[in-house]
Design a protein around this motif. Structure first.
Motif, PDB file in Angstrom:
ATOM      1  N   GLY A  68      -0.517   1.606  -4.363  1.00  0.00           N
ATOM      2  CA  GLY A  68       0.599   2.137  -3.580  1.00  0.00           C
ATOM      3  C   GLY A  68       1.618   2.929  -4.362  1.00  0.00           C
ATOM      4  O   GLY A  68       2.519   3.525  -3.770  1.00  0.00           O
ATOM      5  N   ASP A 127       4.451   6.252   3.805  1.00  0.00           N
ATOM      6  CA  ASP A 127       4.497   7.505   4.571  1.00  0.00           C
ATOM      7  C   ASP A 127       5.957   7.845   4.814  1.00  0.00           C
ATOM      8  O   ASP A 127       6.610   7.248   5.689  1.00  0.00           O
ATOM      9  CB  ASP A 127       3.745   7.345   5.891  1.00  0.00           C
ATOM     10  CG  ASP A 127       3.619   8.663   6.652  1.00  0.00           C
ATOM     11  OD1 ASP A 127       4.184   9.672   6.183  1.00  0.00           O
ATOM     12  OD2 ASP A 127       2.970   8.671   7.718  1.00  0.00           O
ATOM     13  N   GLY A 186       0.801  -1.214   0.000  1.00  0.00           N
ATOM     14  CA  GLY A 186       0.000   0.000   0.000  1.00  0.00           C
ATOM     15  C   GLY A 186       0.837   1.268   0.000  1.00  0.00           C
ATOM     16  O   GLY A 186       1.958   1.307  -0.523  1.00  0.00           O
ATOM     17  N   ASP A 187       0.270   2.323   0.581  1.00  0.00           N
ATOM     18  CA  ASP A 187       0.896   3.644   0.568  1.00  0.00           C
ATOM     19  C   ASP A 187       2.158   3.659   1.422  1.00  0.00           C
ATOM     20  O   ASP A 187       2.350   2.844   2.330  1.00  0.00           O
ATOM     21  CB  ASP A 187      -0.086   4.692   1.090  1.00  0.00           C
ATOM     22  CG  ASP A 187      -1.308   4.813   0.178  1.00  0.00           C
ATOM     23  OD1 ASP A 187      -1.154   4.575  -1.031  1.00  0.00           O
ATOM     24  OD2 ASP A 187      -2.402   5.111   0.696  1.00  0.00           O
TER      25      ASP A 187
END
Length: 411
Positions: free
Chosen positions: A313, A206, A203-204
């Motif tokens: 992502g 950060d 996914g993403d």
């Protein structure tokens, strides 16, 4: 007498008239006797005549050894042959006794012990670094005991006492059997096998918190999101770097890749569950314990993993390959040089895809890759002993280490 002879001859004429005609004086035609049985050449001399030797002495001299072979050799007037045979039998019997005496030192395992040692819920991690790393790994749910020969290293003994794990002194032969004659360094850990998490996609990312999300497929298609921290480097690595291993079946290659990835700074490894070697103690030993320290995940649907990770992502997949005619249509406009990889993790998250040495990465995964990279051959031309360039590629673990180092380098 004459009348009797005439009567016999008349009777002979009545039975065989044609032979009687020939007998009366008709010239016999040349038969085939001379044709098929030519007369012997009286001018040809025998061998003993050529040598001016008597026939009996010539045969005796030429064929005496043949008769000697037929002589009876079973005669043993002094008993030497019998003594030699008895000694050989005694040596053979003594060797069998020594073998039985050696086997008696190691009790045979009954069926219960065999089932316990072949239990799929247990494995034996061996080697000093591997055992110590396994004790540090929280992913190992439980440890049964530590088997050792001689003495336990101090750092392992300290951790064993903290975790309150049982220890057992055994001989080297048992360690050899439990580790399949691996280099166990006189110590082995009986523990449960690793159970890597099976994920759906990445996914993403950060960058502020330096962590990424990993999506796991749960029951009823419900996704479970996990957070995974990653390491950063100033001016060289702001985004995570992962590896995807496709169809690498040699456990030694996987262990070497894990070791290089951990040492050079990769953040995680993803493996295809169906096509790669399992994470056995051989992999742990080859990785020198790095298998216990680096996050490793399984993927059941590689194509879906590639697609969703790119879409959800923003991950970039860089695939290693060999430039050949079959892959040109997939690499058009996507080929990168090794130096183009420098500083890539300062701009975006990257997954490096590597495949087996024989087949490489599968075609369907190549079609979903963003970029392709090849390590060029830098040899000094064609060697006189290697006109066909037998050594045309690197070991997959060495190639992976070079690519990781170039991705994380910033020049």
């Amino acid at each position: 007498m004459t009348s009797l002879a005439n009567a016999v001859f008349k009777r002979y004429l009545a039975v065989r008239p044609h032979q009687a005609v020939q007998a009366r004086g008709k010239k016999k035609s040349s038969s085939s006797f001379d044709k098929f049985f030519p007369q012997q050449d009286n001018g040809r001399k025998k061998q003993w005549e050529v040598l001016n030797e008597d026939k009996a002495s010539w045969f005796k001299r030429k064929y005496a050894h043949v008769h000697a072979r037929e002589q009876d050799h079973t005669a043993d007037p002094y008993g030497k042959r019998k003594a030699h045979v008895d000694k050989l039998k005694e040596i053979k019997v003594q060797a069998k006794l020594d073998q039985k005496r050696h086997k008696s030192k190691f009790p045979n395992r009954n069926i219960v012990q065999k089932l316990l040692n072949d239990n799929p819920l247990l494995e034996y991690v061996y080697g000093t670094n591997s055992v110590y790393a396994a004790l540090l790994n929280p992913g190992r749910s439980s440890h049964s005991r530590v088997l050792y020969y001689g003495s336990i290293p101090a750092k392992i003994l300290q951790k064993v006492n903290e975790l309150k794990i049982a220890t057992e002194l055994v001989d080297k032969h048992r360690l050899n059997l439990l580790t399949n004659y691996g280099v166990h360094n006189n110590i082995a850990l009986e523990t449960k096998p690793l159970q890597p998490l099976e994920i759906a996609y990445l996914g993403d990312v950060d960058t502020t918190a330096a962590d990424l999300t990993i999506h796991e497929s749960g029951f009823d298609n419900e996704e479970v999101v996990h957070s995974l921290p990653y390491s950063t480097r100033e001016d060289s690595k702001g985004f995570p770097l992962g590896l995807y291993l496709d169809e690498i079946t040699d456990p030694h290659n996987i262990g070497a890749i894990v070791r290089s990835a951990y040492f050079l700074g990769a953040d995680f490894i993803v493996m295809s569950r169906r096509n790669c070697s399992p994470l056995t103690p051989v992999v742990c030993k080859t990785s020198s314990g790095a298998l216990e320290l680096l996050p490793i995940f399984y993927v059941d649907k590689p194509l879906e993993f590639f697609t969703k990770s790119q879409e959800m992502g923003g991950w970039t997949f860089v695939t290693s390959h060999l430039a050949d005619a079959t892959a040109e249509k997939y690499t058009t406009g996507k080929a990168l040089s090794v130096h183009d990889l420098n500083g890539m993790c300062t701009k975006l998250p990257v997954v490096l895809v590597v495949g087996s040495e024989s087949q490489g990465v599968r075609t369907n995964l190549k079609m979903r890759s963003d970029f392709f990279v090849e390590i060029p051959f830098a040899g000094s031309g064609t060697h006189e002993r290697d006109p066909d360039r037998i050594v045309d590629s690197l070991n997959v673990s060495v190639a992976t280490a070079l690519l990781i180092d170039n991705i994380l380098a910033c020049k």
